[in-house]
Design a protein around this motif. Structure first.
Motif, PDB file in Angstrom:
ATOM      1  N   LEU A 283      -4.164  12.673  -8.765  1.00  0.00           N
ATOM      2  CA  LEU A 283      -3.316  13.814  -9.090  1.00  0.00           C
ATOM      3  C   LEU A 283      -1.859  13.376  -9.130  1.00  0.00           C
ATOM      4  N   ARG A 284      -1.123  13.922 -10.080  1.00  0.00           N
ATOM      5  CA  ARG A 284       0.289  13.575 -10.255  1.00  0.00           C
ATOM      6  C   ARG A 284       1.151  14.831 -10.212  1.00  0.00           C
ATOM      7  N   ALA A 285       2.351  14.657  -9.717  1.00  0.00           N
ATOM      8  CA  ALA A 285       3.294  15.777  -9.664  1.00  0.00           C
ATOM      9  C   ALA A 285       3.594  16.268 -11.077  1.00  0.00           C
ATOM     10  N   GLY A 286       3.619  17.592 -11.222  1.00  0.00           N
ATOM     11  CA  GLY A 286       3.905  18.204 -12.518  1.00  0.00           C
ATOM     12  C   GLY A 286       2.678  18.570 -13.311  1.00  0.00           C
ATOM     13  N   GLN A 287       1.482  18.166 -12.868  1.00  0.00           N
ATOM     14  CA  GLN A 287       0.277  18.494 -13.603  1.00  0.00           C
ATOM     15  C   GLN A 287      -0.041  19.981 -13.506  1.00  0.00           C
ATOM     16  N   PHE A 288      -0.728  20.466 -14.557  1.00  0.00           N
ATOM     17  CA  PHE A 288      -1.214  21.845 -14.618  1.00  0.00           C
ATOM     18  C   PHE A 288      -2.577  21.895 -13.937  1.00  0.00           C
ATOM     19  N   GLY A 289      -2.769  22.864 -13.052  1.00  0.00           N
ATOM     20  CA  GLY A 289      -4.037  22.967 -12.325  1.00  0.00           C
ATOM     21  C   GLY A 289      -4.580  24.383 -12.332  1.00  0.00           C
ATOM     22  N   ARG A 290      -5.912  24.480 -12.403  1.00  0.00           N
ATOM     23  CA  ARG A 290      -6.602  25.772 -12.296  1.00  0.00           C
ATOM     24  C   ARG A 290      -7.077  25.922 -10.853  1.00  0.00           C
ATOM     25  N   VAL A 291      -6.516  26.911 -10.177  1.00  0.00           N
ATOM     26  CA  VAL A 291      -6.719  27.059  -8.736  1.00  0.00           C
ATOM     27  C   VAL A 291      -7.723  28.174  -8.476  1.00  0.00           C
ATOM     28  N   VAL A 292      -8.674  27.905  -7.587  1.00  0.00           N
ATOM     29  CA  VAL A 292      -9.617  28.917  -7.115  1.00  0.00           C
ATOM     30  C   VAL A 292      -9.424  29.046  -5.604  1.00  0.00           C
ATOM     31  N   LEU A 293      -9.032  30.239  -5.175  1.00  0.00           N
ATOM     32  CA  LEU A 293      -8.783  30.527  -3.759  1.00  0.00           C
ATOM     33  C   LEU A 293      -9.979  31.278  -3.200  1.00  0.00           C
ATOM     34  N   SER A 294     -10.650  30.715  -2.201  1.00  0.00           N
ATOM     35  CA  SER A 294     -11.840  31.331  -1.601  1.00  0.00           C
ATOM     36  C   SER A 294     -11.424  32.321  -0.519  1.00  0.00           C
ATOM     37  N   LEU A 295     -12.033  33.531  -0.573  1.00  0.00           N
ATOM     38  CA  LEU A 295     -11.785  34.579   0.416  1.00  0.00           C
ATOM     39  C   LEU A 295     -13.053  34.797   1.232  1.00  0.00           C
ATOM     40  N   PRO A 296     -12.938  35.366   2.420  1.00  0.00           N
ATOM     41  CA  PRO A 296     -14.132  35.595   3.240  1.00  0.00           C
ATOM     42  C   PRO A 296     -15.057  36.629   2.593  1.00  0.00           C
ATOM     43  N   GLY A 297     -16.392  36.473   2.831  1.00  0.00           N
ATOM     44  CA  GLY A 297     -17.366  37.460   2.403  1.00  0.00           C
ATOM     45  C   GLY A 297     -17.870  37.284   0.986  1.00  0.00           C
ATOM     46  N   GLU A 298     -18.803  38.191   0.599  1.00  0.00           N
ATOM     47  CA  GLU A 298     -19.382  38.209  -0.733  1.00  0.00           C
ATOM     48  C   GLU A 298     -19.351  39.628  -1.264  1.00  0.00           C
ATOM     49  N   ARG A 299     -19.645  39.769  -2.566  1.00  0.00           N
ATOM     50  CA  ARG A 299     -19.719  41.092  -3.189  1.00  0.00           C
ATOM     51  C   ARG A 299     -20.803  41.086  -4.253  1.00  0.00           C
ATOM     52  N   GLU A 300     -21.381  42.258  -4.478  1.00  0.00           N
ATOM     53  CA  GLU A 300     -22.443  42.396  -5.476  1.00  0.00           C
ATOM     54  C   GLU A 300     -21.843  42.915  -6.777  1.00  0.00           C
ATOM     55  N   VAL A 301     -22.197  42.274  -7.886  1.00  0.00           N
ATOM     56  CA  VAL A 301     -21.647  42.638  -9.186  1.00  0.00           C
ATOM     57  C   VAL A 301     -22.763  42.711 -10.214  1.00  0.00           C
ATOM     58  N   LEU A 302     -22.498  43.444 -11.308  1.00  0.00           N
ATOM     59  CA  LEU A 302     -23.347  43.407 -12.492  1.00  0.00           C
ATOM     60  C   LEU A 302     -22.735  42.409 -13.453  1.00  0.00           C
ATOM     61  N   ALA A 303     -23.532  41.464 -13.929  1.00  0.00           N
ATOM     62  CA  ALA A 303     -22.993  40.375 -14.739  1.00  0.00           C
ATOM     63  C   ALA A 303     -23.789  40.226 -16.028  1.00  0.00           C
ATOM     64  N   ILE A 304     -23.087  39.832 -17.091  1.00  0.00           N
ATOM     65  CA  ILE A 304     -23.694  39.527 -18.388  1.00  0.00           C
ATOM     66  C   ILE A 304     -23.085  38.233 -18.904  1.00  0.00           C
ATOM     67  N   PRO A 305     -23.752  37.542 -19.810  1.00  0.00           N
ATOM     68  CA  PRO A 305     -23.147  36.332 -20.378  1.00  0.00           C
ATOM     69  C   PRO A 305     -21.851  36.643 -21.116  1.00  0.00           C
ATOM     70  N   ARG A 306     -20.937  35.700 -21.078  1.00  0.00           N
ATOM     71  CA  ARG A 306     -19.648  35.875 -21.761  1.00  0.00           C
ATOM     72  C   ARG A 306     -19.846  36.136 -23.254  1.00  0.00           C
ATOM     73  N   THR A 307     -20.853  35.507 -23.858  1.00  0.00           N
ATOM     74  CA  THR A 307     -21.050  35.631 -25.305  1.00  0.00           C
ATOM     75  C   THR A 307     -21.443  37.032 -25.725  1.00  0.00           C
ATOM     76  N   ALA A 308     -21.810  37.904 -24.772  1.00  0.00           N
ATOM     77  CA  ALA A 308     -22.203  39.267 -25.126  1.00  0.00           C
ATOM     78  C   ALA A 308     -21.007  40.183 -25.322  1.00  0.00           C
TER      79      ALA A 308
END
Length: 402
Positions: A283-308
């Protein structure tokens, strides 16, 4: 002998001729009206019949793939865009001007704290330093002599104080000159990796001239921001993972180091800084990064493929499958052709995970949605379902290894 019949006058002859002409004009106009009426009537009738045919023409079925709305349990997490920053990073410059006498590093070297990098010509400053140190040494000897005399009460207290002041001033002048000599030696203020050098031997550099950049990359920080609604949710110590375009198949993990105590009034976001181990220096200073921040717990969702999901200026929608009604007039109400058709339904979607997207509103568990061939669909289009070539949607897709 019978009298002769009177001959018609010129006036009567002209009137009779005018009447005949008028009659012919009327007949001609009537004939033209009949002809044009027939032409336009035929055109209208043809258009009407064509429209009737098109309206009653059965819609050709479309071949699509379909998927059922799934109920999933997703871990709580937030996604953001971040920028990698060095824990320590600086563009090294010279505090004093002078000629570059020697360069003690190569571009890209890893150096330790205090490593000598560049030496500037300092002969004149060193000569002044020797002179000032000699003066300081003489002043200190005079102070010691005056101290002995003062103890013997041979001199007054003021004479002794003057000797002390002279010694201190001479020592301070020598120390100041030593500092100016040290400014001619540019050293690494911390351990890290050097960049590309910007100076050459023999070059004159003035104060503030860039010499080389020094970055400490292990560990490395990532700065990102979140909307103000999460100020009470996020705290230091939460786990994060980062992906960069240079290594799309790798995930770099770390934890939140600090949370900004204020919200930016312009964006209504607050800043966070996470720290990531970086032993290999990928990793180098100045790079663009996609950050995922994990939070406690879970949740139930209804999901479909992105292509729909179909995105448009008037909303987000999907095509939902439903049983097709038999066409009017079919014998015994038997269904001919495809048994399913689609209807367009507007939905409200949430965040996404891999190939799936969460549906907040508009669908129910068990609904089936079209996942490919959306460009061919409109309301009540009959469809054939063929999932043989449909892509396999995954929560954590991985690109193929090459």
């Amino acid at each position: 002998m019978n009298p002769r019949a009177p001959s018609p006058s010129n006036h009567d002859t002209a009137a009779s001729s005018g009447r005949r002409t008028a009659v012919r004009m009327v007949i001609m106009l009537v004939l033209l009206a009949i002809v044009f009426g027939a032409v336009f009537g035929a055109k209208w009738f043809g258009n009407f019949m064509m429209a009737q045919y098109l309206e009653n023409m059965p819609t050709p079925p479309a071949t699509i793939s379909a998927s059922e709305v799934q109920s999933m349990r997703w871990d709580n997490r937030l996604e953001a865009i971040g920028t990698l920053v060095a824990v320590n990073g600086a563009d090294l410059t010279s505090e004093a001007g002078g000629i570059v006498e020697a360069i003690h590093f190569e571009s890209g070297d890893r150096v330790e704290k205090g490593k000598l990098l560049v030496s500037l010509d300092s002969e004149e400053q060193i000569g002044d330093l020797k002179r000032l140190r000699a003066q300081a040494d003489l002043a200190e000897r005079n102070r010691k002599r005056r101290e002995q005399l003062y103890k013997l009460e041979a001199i007054s207290k003021s004479d002794y104080d003057a000797a002390v002041a002279e010694a201190d001033a001479a020592k301070a002048a020598a120390e100041a000159q030593a500092g100016r000599v040290a400014q001619k030696q540019i050293r690494a203020p911390f351990a890290g990796q050097l960049g590309i050098r910007q100076v050459n031997v023999g070059q004159y550099v003035s104060p503030g001239t860039p010499i080389v950049t020094l970055q400490s990359l292990d560990p490395i920080d990532v700065d990102f921001s979140l909307p103000e609604q999460y100020t009470g949710t996020v705290q230091a110590g939460f786990k994060v993972s980062v992906r960069v375009d240079a290594y799309p198949q790798q995930r770099f993990t770390g934890e939140v180091l600090a949370v900004e105590p204020r919200v930016d009034p312009a964006t209504r976001n607050f800043g966070l800084r996470a720290r990531l181990p970086n032993p290999d220096g990928l990793l180098r200073a100045g790079q663009f990064g996609r950050v995922v921040l994990s939070l406690p717990g879970e949740r139930e969702v209804l999901a479909i493929p992105r292509t729909a999901v179909e995105y448009s200026s008037y909303g987000t929608s999907v095509f939902v499958l439903q049983p097709r009604k038999p066409p009017e007039g079919s014998e015994g109400g038997e269904q001919q052709g495809p048994k399913d058709e689609v209807v367009q339904r507007f939905v409200r979607i949430g965040d996404s995970r891999g190939d799936f997207v969460a549906v907040i509103e508009g669908l129910q568990p068990g609904d089936r949605v079209a996942t490919s061939g959306l460009m061919k669909l409109r309301n009540q289009t009959p469809v054939h379902i063929d999932n043989g070539l449909a892509p396999d949607a995954k929560l954590d897709p991985q690109p193929p290894q090459t």
